[in-house]
Design a protein around this motif. Structure first.
Motif, PDB file in Angstrom:
ATOM      1  N   ARG A 154      15.491 -14.119   2.465  1.00 18.95           N
ATOM      2  CA  ARG A 154      14.235 -13.846   3.154  1.00 18.95           C
ATOM      3  C   ARG A 154      13.433 -12.856   2.310  1.00 18.95           C
ATOM      4  N   PRO A 155      12.413 -13.327   1.576  1.00 16.09           N
ATOM      5  CA  PRO A 155      11.690 -12.447   0.674  1.00 16.09           C
ATOM      6  C   PRO A 155      11.138 -11.196   1.347  1.00 16.09           C
ATOM      7  N   ARG A 156      10.713 -11.304   2.597  1.00 17.80           N
ATOM      8  CA  ARG A 156      10.150 -10.136   3.270  1.00 17.80           C
ATOM      9  C   ARG A 156      11.195  -9.049   3.479  1.00 17.80           C
ATOM     10  N   SER A 157      12.437  -9.458   3.794  1.00 18.42           N
ATOM     11  CA  SER A 157      13.472  -8.459   4.026  1.00 18.42           C
ATOM     12  C   SER A 157      13.899  -7.789   2.735  1.00 18.42           C
ATOM     13  N   ALA A 158      13.545  -8.358   1.580  1.00 20.44           N
ATOM     14  CA  ALA A 158      13.895  -7.753   0.297  1.00 20.44           C
ATOM     15  C   ALA A 158      12.934  -6.634  -0.088  1.00 20.44           C
ATOM     16  N   TRP A 159      11.800  -6.480   0.618  1.00 18.34           N
ATOM     17  CA  TRP A 159      10.790  -5.520   0.190  1.00 18.34           C
ATOM     18  C   TRP A 159      11.302  -4.083   0.176  1.00 18.34           C
ATOM     19  N   PRO A 160      12.100  -3.612   1.149  1.00 17.67           N
ATOM     20  CA  PRO A 160      12.618  -2.237   1.043  1.00 17.67           C
ATOM     21  C   PRO A 160      13.413  -2.008  -0.240  1.00 17.67           C
ATOM     22  N   ALA A 161      14.212  -2.996  -0.660  1.00 22.21           N
ATOM     23  CA  ALA A 161      14.970  -2.848  -1.909  1.00 22.21           C
ATOM     24  C   ALA A 161      14.031  -2.805  -3.107  1.00 22.21           C
ATOM     25  N   VAL A 162      12.968  -3.598  -3.072  1.00 25.59           N
ATOM     26  CA  VAL A 162      11.978  -3.583  -4.154  1.00 25.59           C
ATOM     27  C   VAL A 162      11.314  -2.209  -4.227  1.00 25.59           C
ATOM     28  N   HIS A 163      10.867  -1.711  -3.075  1.00 27.76           N
ATOM     29  CA  HIS A 163      10.198  -0.407  -3.025  1.00 27.76           C
ATOM     30  C   HIS A 163      11.114   0.682  -3.589  1.00 27.76           C
ATOM     31  N   GLU A 164      12.357   0.699  -3.149  1.00 28.09           N
ATOM     32  CA  GLU A 164      13.288   1.741  -3.580  1.00 28.09           C
ATOM     33  C   GLU A 164      13.562   1.667  -5.076  1.00 28.09           C
ATOM     34  N   ALA A 165      13.775   0.449  -5.596  1.00 35.18           N
ATOM     35  CA  ALA A 165      14.071   0.305  -7.020  1.00 35.18           C
ATOM     36  C   ALA A 165      12.896   0.762  -7.881  1.00 35.18           C
ATOM     37  N   LEU A 187       3.739   5.836  -5.645  1.00 33.98           N
ATOM     38  CA  LEU A 187       3.687   5.951  -7.101  1.00 33.98           C
ATOM     39  C   LEU A 187       2.618   6.949  -7.546  1.00 33.98           C
ATOM     40  N   ALA A 188       1.567   7.088  -6.751  1.00 36.87           N
ATOM     41  CA  ALA A 188       0.523   8.061  -7.100  1.00 36.87           C
ATOM     42  C   ALA A 188       1.024   9.489  -7.007  1.00 36.87           C
ATOM     43  N   GLY A 189       2.090   9.711  -6.229  1.00 42.43           N
ATOM     44  CA  GLY A 189       2.716  11.024  -6.176  1.00 42.43           C
ATOM     45  C   GLY A 189       2.331  11.827  -4.955  1.00 42.43           C
ATOM     46  N   PRO A 190       3.218  12.703  -4.502  1.00 42.70           N
ATOM     47  CA  PRO A 190       2.960  13.492  -3.298  1.00 42.70           C
ATOM     48  C   PRO A 190       1.963  14.626  -3.496  1.00 42.70           C
ATOM     49  N   SER A 191       1.640  14.938  -4.735  1.00 43.87           N
ATOM     50  CA  SER A 191       0.748  16.075  -4.987  1.00 43.87           C
ATOM     51  C   SER A 191      -0.723  15.687  -5.037  1.00 43.87           C
ATOM     52  N   ALA A 192      -1.046  14.420  -4.825  1.00 46.22           N
ATOM     53  CA  ALA A 192      -2.440  13.981  -4.889  1.00 46.22           C
ATOM     54  C   ALA A 192      -3.192  14.484  -3.665  1.00 46.22           C
ATOM     55  N   ARG A 193      -4.169  15.357  -3.871  1.00 45.58           N
ATOM     56  CA  ARG A 193      -4.962  15.894  -2.759  1.00 45.58           C
ATOM     57  C   ARG A 193      -6.318  15.217  -2.635  1.00 45.58           C
ATOM     58  N   THR A 194      -6.859  14.738  -3.746  1.00 47.73           N
ATOM     59  CA  THR A 194      -8.116  13.986  -3.711  1.00 47.73           C
ATOM     60  C   THR A 194      -7.851  12.605  -4.275  1.00 47.73           C
ATOM     61  N   VAL A 195      -8.231  11.567  -3.525  1.00 43.63           N
ATOM     62  CA  VAL A 195      -7.877  10.195  -3.888  1.00 43.63           C
ATOM     63  C   VAL A 195      -9.111   9.312  -3.748  1.00 43.63           C
ATOM     64  N   LEU A 196      -9.269   8.391  -4.693  1.00 48.01           N
ATOM     65  CA  LEU A 196     -10.394   7.452  -4.705  1.00 48.01           C
ATOM     66  C   LEU A 196      -9.881   6.027  -4.674  1.00 48.01           C
ATOM     67  N   ASP A 197     -10.545   5.180  -3.894  1.00 44.20           N
ATOM     68  CA  ASP A 197     -10.362   3.725  -3.968  1.00 44.20           C
ATOM     69  C   ASP A 197     -11.737   3.119  -4.181  1.00 44.20           C
ATOM     70  N   PRO A 198     -12.037   2.633  -5.395  1.00 45.92           N
ATOM     71  CA  PRO A 198     -13.378   2.114  -5.682  1.00 45.92           C
ATOM     72  C   PRO A 198     -13.620   0.693  -5.194  1.00 45.92           C
ATOM     73  N   ALA A 199     -12.609   0.036  -4.637  1.00 49.17           N
ATOM     74  CA  ALA A 199     -12.777  -1.298  -4.039  1.00 49.17           C
ATOM     75  C   ALA A 199     -11.986  -1.290  -2.735  1.00 49.17           C
ATOM     76  N   ALA A 217       0.838  -1.207   0.000  1.00 52.54           N
ATOM     77  CA  ALA A 217       0.000   0.000   0.000  1.00 52.54           C
ATOM     78  C   ALA A 217       0.866   1.248   0.000  1.00 52.54           C
ATOM     79  N   GLY A 218       1.960   1.226   0.762  1.00 50.14           N
ATOM     80  CA  GLY A 218       2.864   2.372   0.782  1.00 50.14           C
ATOM     81  C   GLY A 218       3.504   2.629  -0.568  1.00 50.14           C
ATOM     82  N   LEU A 219       3.887   1.556  -1.270  1.00 47.92           N
ATOM     83  CA  LEU A 219       4.474   1.712  -2.600  1.00 47.92           C
ATOM     84  C   LEU A 219       3.454   2.279  -3.582  1.00 47.92           C
ATOM     85  N   MET A 220       2.229   1.774  -3.563  1.00 44.18           N
ATOM     86  CA  MET A 220       1.201   2.258  -4.485  1.00 44.18           C
ATOM     87  C   MET A 220       0.895   3.732  -4.223  1.00 44.18           C
TER      88      MET A 220
END
Length: 688
Positions: free
Chosen positions: A408-419, A207-219, A201-204
């Motif tokens: 450990r796949p979970r410990s790789a997530w910060p590298a995935v997020h950054e890349a 990616l939406a960008g810091p300037s998003a002031r109005t946000v929708l999640d339809p599900a 959720a943090g990565l998504m």
């Protein structure tokens, strides 16, 4: 009539307080492991009898358990959070109704603390009367008119729960109190909800960008994606399940200050925000839905890029998201990988590319989100301006190699997020990104517009240089030489027969040792609360680190500790692995037994060594039609003094080190051979 109402209130209040607890919850109350509760049930005749549940998972009266624990000196006071949680689970209207009531009260506690103090100074009946208008004002101010919590019931019987929730808020904070209660509910009902992990959720949101002031999640589910957004002024949420829309509304209202609008209903068939456009859309839509509305929505104006086939529900959600974006707005959707390649969606994919709506496809590592065995994709889209030229290339990212580089796949997530974030930021600014073999590349749109329009990242990225090139191959060769030398030094000495002939000491079994208290026996489930890594059967067989993902359940997991012994229960191979410091803190997965020896009675290496005996394993195995299953309780060990056990343990430990060296040498040898094959074939290594 007043007497009847009073009697009904007393009955309802009794139902709320007559809470039941499972063995795992008893363990949490007393601060012990679940095995201790099982021991209490066997050893103490006065331990409370089950009042519900099943034979394998009984439940007990909370009042009786609390009384017994106090009498035994095992409990001074039931922790407040546990008491509130038991009131939630015992609520006659169900846990979701109870969470709605508690969340509403917590919102009043946070936004109108002075009013809350006045409300709690009167009786429950009077409090229920006075609370309704205050709650309606608070909910109306935060959620707007017609919000999803308008019908929340507030009878006098609910007041003890609300008072307790307020006490918990004083201890944890209003937001943290609701997060705790909601988290426990989600953990207790893992099959009812498809959750988006916080890291994803943090990565998504990033990616939406810091300037998003109005946000929708339809599900929206429980609101995890919108909760990850920072700096928004308005959050719009919709879900087909009314209870999820209500819980998401409360969660988001308690999480920050943005205006929250939440609605119940199917977003594709009954769009609650049909007239609204937003800066960003975040969505984890339902996958592979055949009944998404293909027939009744055939002429819907949202299908700007083509009418989705019945099998392409995800492309309907993509166009729904684009329809709600302002010009230049960004949408990030989690998608199954098949959407990038199915032939039935190729025309829509082609039009998304031609018009510049689809900007990036990111292949995530397996385990990023449910279903955990599939490497899901992220699609990043942007609403094109009418006369703007579309970008010439599509950003493709594959994070599989980043995750594979970590045991450990979970410990790789910060590298995935950054890349992913770095590549997207560079592409978003300049339209290009430095090519990283096997990881990222901007592919010209013209290359993708063939008969298949296949957008799977791995099919368009240049493969990374196998083995890392000549320098890395040289390093692997040197490490292989060192490992082979170590294996030679660890080779066991020549075997010698006992001088006095074979003497077999008396034996015992693992089951007998467990009954005597010399060891604890746990069966792994791979589930629990928290975020610990999971050791799978394959990890034990191959001698690698934890590679599994925790399945959320209500139970506290048993974590591995140094000296524990892990034994696979299926497969018939004679394997037992002693946990060291590197493996401590993991959760045993399904199909594993964990044996925790009393160090004053059993040496763990002695235990593991004898459990690996071939004859021992055969005697304790049963054979089904397709698999061999080990009954670990039937495994035998000789009865020996601890000093003699330790002598055996030293030899077994030396054998394990020799085995580890051979295993590592095998992996390095395979890496070296494959590296030379690939290097010679792609020209990075010469035959000379």
């Amino acid at each position: 009539m007043p007497e009847e109402n009073a009697a009904a209130e007393v009955t309802a209040a009794a139902q709320v307080t007559a809470a039941e607890v499972t063995a795992a919850e008893v363990a949490r109350l007393a601060g012990v492991g679940r095995a201790a509760v099982s021991n209490w049930r066997r050893r103490h005749a006065d331990f409370p009898k089950p009042v519900g549940g099943t034979e394998t998972s009984p439940s007990f009266s909370l009042d009786e358990v609390e009384h017994w624990l106090r009498a035994q000196g095992k409990l001074a006071e039931v922790p407040l959070r546990e008491r509130v949680w038991q009131q939630i689970t015992a609520h006659p209207g169900g846990a979701v109704t109870a969470l709605g009531q508690a969340g509403g009260a917590l919102l009043v506690v946070r936004d109108r603390p002075a009013d809350w103090l006045e409300l709690t100074a009167v009786s429950d009946a009077r409090m229920a009367t006075l609370l309704r208008p205050v709650l309606d004002q608070v909910l109306g101010a935060r959620l707007g008119p017609g919000h999803a919590l308008a019908e929340i019931p507030l009878g006098p019987a609910a007041m003890p729960l609300l008072r307790a929730a307020a006490e918990l808020a004083a201890e944890l904070g209003a937001r943290q109190a609701f997060e705790f209660l909601l988290g426990r509910h989600l953990d207790a009902n893992p099959r009812q909800y498809t959750l988006t992990p916080d890291g994803l959720a943090g990565l998504m949101a990033a990616l939406a960008g810091p300037s998003a002031r109005t946000v929708l999640d339809p599900a929206c589910g429980t609101g995890t994606l919108l909760r990850a957004v920072r700096g928004a002024t308005a959050l719009h949420a919709q879900d087909s399940a009314p209870e999820l829309a209500a819980l998401a509304a409360l969660r988001l209202a308690l999480n920050g200050t943005p205006q929250v609008r939440a609605a119940a209903g199917d977003s594709l068939r009954a769009d609650a925000f049909a007239q609204d456009t937003v800066d960003a859309v975040l969505c984890h839509p339902p996958f592979n839905e055949r009944g998404w509305g293909h027939e009744e929505l055939a002429y819907d104006p949202r299908w700007e890029y083509g009418f989705p086939a019945r099998t392409e529900s995800e492309l309907a959600w993509v166009q729904h998201a684009l329809a709600h974006l302002r010009e230049g707005g960004t949408a990030v959707l989690l998608m199954p990988p098949a959407v990038a390649a199915r032939r039935s969606g190729r025309r829509i994919r082609a039009d998304l590319l031609r018009r510049g709506a689809l900007r990036a496809v990111v292949a995530l590592p397996a385990g990023a989100a449910p279903p955990y065995g599939i490497p899901l994709h992220l699609w990043v889209l942007r609403r094109p301006a009418p006369h703007a030229a579309p970008p010439a290339g599509l950003l493709l990212i594959d994070t599989a190699a980043l995750a594979a580089a970590d045991d450990r796949p979970r410990s790789a997530w910060p590298a995935v997020h950054e890349a992913v974030q770095d590549a997207w930021s560079a592409y978003d600014r300049t339209g290009s990104v430095a090519q990283a073999p096997g990881v990222s590349r901007v592919v010209p749109v013209i290359e993708l517009l063939d008969d298949d329009v296949d957008l799977t990242p791995a099919r368009h990225l240049p493969p990374p240089t196998a083995g890392g090139g000549p320098a890395e191959l040289t390093a692997v060769r040197e490490r292989l030489g060192e490992t082979l030398g170590r294996a030679a030094r660890l080779t066991p000495p020549a075997a010698a027969a006992p001088a006095g002939g074979t003497v077999r000491p008396p034996t015992t079994t693992v089951g007998e040792l467990a009954r005597a208290g010399a060891l604890e026996l746990h069966t792994g489930t791979g589930g629990g609360t928290g975020s610990a890594p999971v050791l799978t059967e394959q990890d034990v067989y191959t001698g690698t680190g934890p590679s599994g993902t925790l399945a959320p359940t209500a139970d506290e997991p048993v974590l591995t500790a140094p000296g524990d012994v892990l034994v696979p229960l299926v497969g018939g191979a004679a394997i037992a692995r002693v946990v060291d410091e590197a493996l401590a803190g993991a959760v045993p997965g399904r199909g594993l037994a964990l044996l925790r020896a009393d160090p004053d009675a059993l040496d763990p290496w002695f235990l593991a060594g004898f459990l690996r005996g071939t004859a021992n394993t055969r005697r304790a195995s049963s054979h089904a039609s397709t698999a061999t299953r080990l009954d670990v309780r039937r495994l035998q060990l000789p009865r020996l003094p601890l000093a003699q056990q330790q002598s055996y343990g030293l030899r077994f430990r030396a054998l394990a080190e020799f085995e580890d060296a051979l295993r590592l040498a095998g992996r390095l040898g395979e890496q070296l051979v494959q590296g030379f094959h690939d290097g010679l074939s792609d020209g990075t290594v010469t035959p000379e």
